[in-house]
Design an enzyme around this catalytic site. Structure first.
Site, short mmCIF file in Angstrom:
data_model
loop_
_atom_site.label_atom_id
_atom_site.label_comp_id
_atom_site.label_asym_id
_atom_site.label_seq_id
_atom_site.Cartn_x
_atom_site.Cartn_y
_atom_site.Cartn_z
NE ARG A 62 1.66 -84.80 25.07
CZ ARG A 62 1.80 -83.61 25.62
NH1 ARG A 62 2.99 -83.23 26.10
NH2 ARG A 62 0.79 -82.77 25.70
CE LYS A 161 -2.12 -83.34 28.50
NZ LYS A 161 -1.53 -82.71 29.69
CD GLU A 195 5.52 -83.40 34.93
OE1 GLU A 195 5.44 -82.79 33.85
OE2 GLU A 195 5.22 -84.59 35.06
N1 PPE Z 1 3.47 -81.62 32.71
C1 PPE Z 1 2.20 -81.90 33.03
C2 PPE Z 1 1.93 -82.75 34.21
C3 PPE Z 1 1.16 -81.38 32.25
O1 PPE Z 1 -0.11 -81.66 32.57
C4 PPE Z 1 1.45 -80.54 31.15
C5 PPE Z 1 0.36 -79.97 30.32
C6 PPE Z 1 2.81 -80.28 30.85
C7 PPE Z 1 3.78 -80.85 31.65
C8 PPE Z 1 3.22 -79.47 29.66
O2 PPE Z 1 2.98 -80.17 28.46
P1 PPE Z 1 2.67 -79.40 27.09
O3 PPE Z 1 1.32 -78.80 27.21
O4 PPE Z 1 2.73 -80.48 26.07
O5 PPE Z 1 3.74 -78.39 26.90
N2 PPE Z 1 -0.87 -79.72 31.00
C9 PPE Z 1 -2.08 -79.61 30.26
C10 PPE Z 1 -3.29 -79.72 31.15
C11 PPE Z 1 -3.56 -78.62 32.08
C12 PPE Z 1 -4.88 -78.79 32.79
O6 PPE Z 1 -5.06 -78.15 33.86
O7 PPE Z 1 -5.75 -79.51 32.31
C13 PPE Z 1 -2.08 -78.35 29.39
O8 PPE Z 1 -1.31 -77.44 29.61
O9 PPE Z 1 -2.89 -78.32 28.46
#
Ligand code: PPE
Length: 309
Positions: A62, A161, A195
């Site tokens: 990713r 991201k 989300e």
């Molecule tokens: N949406 C967003 C906007 C997001 O930032 C995350 C992860 C997700 C969905 C879930 O993605 P995944 O971790 O691949 O299942 N958010 C990251 C950052 C959090 C932060 O505060 O910094 C995380 O969970 O690591």
């Protein structure tokens, strides 16, 4: 918010640098314009005494995809990024970790166009407990629909991201916390559920699980894991658009994310969801999720990259 507890080293463009020496110039392009992309990954201690990184390759894939979407270079291959992560965890002697790889447009010229500025890549790791508080994993969190929308894909592309994308998350999170809630639910620009500031969203009605379709959201690795796991456990999982009022009437709601893991939601916009605590399906998936990340389910061994130190 937990403070950052320093660990011995940070991986910085191929070198292991002491935590306090991992520094960049204040005129770094990425600081001014958000031109960078990052990952969040967890490593867990396993029952056999080893440790393992959860879905390391998928996260690094990713990361490479984020670079592609942003049309920025990614100086390292997926293999190199995976190896660097393992080297860091071993050097830091960490049995559990939250891992933060980030690449950004570095110091050179300023002005919006990144030009020929270098791309710097950093991997840091520290211990990050339960993202929404230790109680949240059991009791569930209180959520408010944000006054901010999640970005339209032609504004910021949410599949990357990207550092700059997180200004939207920061605004939504600050508003929710200011108003006395734990987290924000963001709608897309058409008014459908998108989300949370750092998590994907699931709802449960009967034996059917729904999660947002991939249009406006980050393609969460844990979202994918929960979908696979739920299907394997015999639940029907539908990826689709749905609205906030459907969430109000759901039996259960939960978040997935690396930091948040599987966190139940007990309230949205002052409406109690289901029984107002973690529901049965959520608890089932949460339990199985923690079994998997701790290496107790051989069926999902491919998701784990073990390491020794
Ligand atoms: N949406 C967003 C906007 C997001 O930032 C995350 C992860 C997700 C969905 C879930 O993605 P995944 O971790 O691949 O299942 N958010 C990251 C950052 C959090 C932060 O505060 O910094 C995380 O969970 O690591």
């Amino acid at each position: 918010m937990a403070g950052l507890e320093p660990t011995p080293f940070i991986w910085f463009d191929g070198e292991l640098v002491p935590w306090n020496e991992a520094k960049i110039h204040v005129l770094t392009h990425g600081l001014h314009y958000g031109t960078g992309y990052f990952e969040g990954i967890r490593a867990y201690k396993c029952a056999n005494g080893q440790s393992a990184v959860f879905r390391l390759r998928d996260h690094m894939q990713r990361m490479v995809n984020s670079a592609k979407i942003l049309n920025l270079p990614c100086p390292y291959s997926i293999d190199q990024l995976c190896q660097a992560t393992l080297d860091l965890l071993v050097a830091n002697k960490m049995s559990t970790a939250y891992i933060r790889p980030i690449s950004f447009v570095g110091y050179g010229a300023l002005g919006v166009h990144p030009g020929t500025n270098p791309i710097n890549t950093v991997i840091a790791a520290w211990n990050w407990g339960a993202y929404l508080g230790a109680e949240a994993l059991e009791m569930g969190v209180r959520v408010k629909t944000s006054s901010y929308n999640r970005m339209h894909p032609n504004t910021h592309m949410g599949k990357a991201k990207a550092c700059g994308n997180y200004v939207n998350s920061v605004l939504a999170k600050m508003e929710a916390v200011h108003d006395g809630y734990d987290e924000a639910l963001l709608l897309d620009t058409n008014g459908f559920v998108s989300e949370a500031s750092g998590e994907n969203i699931f709802i449960v009605r009967g034996k059917t699980i729904k999660t947002t379709a991939l249009t406006s959201i980050l393609e969460g690795i844990n979202r994918a894991s929960v979908i696979t796991l739920a299907k394997d456990l015999g639940y029907e999982v539908i990826e689709t658009q749905f609205t906030r009022d459907e969430v109000y009437c759901a039996d259960e709601m939960f978040f997935s994310g690396t930091a948040a893991e599987v966190t139940p939601v007990r309230e949205l916009d002052n409406r109690i969801i289901g029984k107002g605590r973690a529901g049965e399906v959520t608890k089932h998936l949460q339990k199985e999720f923690f079994e998997i990340v701790q290496g107790n389910n051989p069926k999902y061994q491919d998701w784990l990259t073990p390491y020794n130190f």
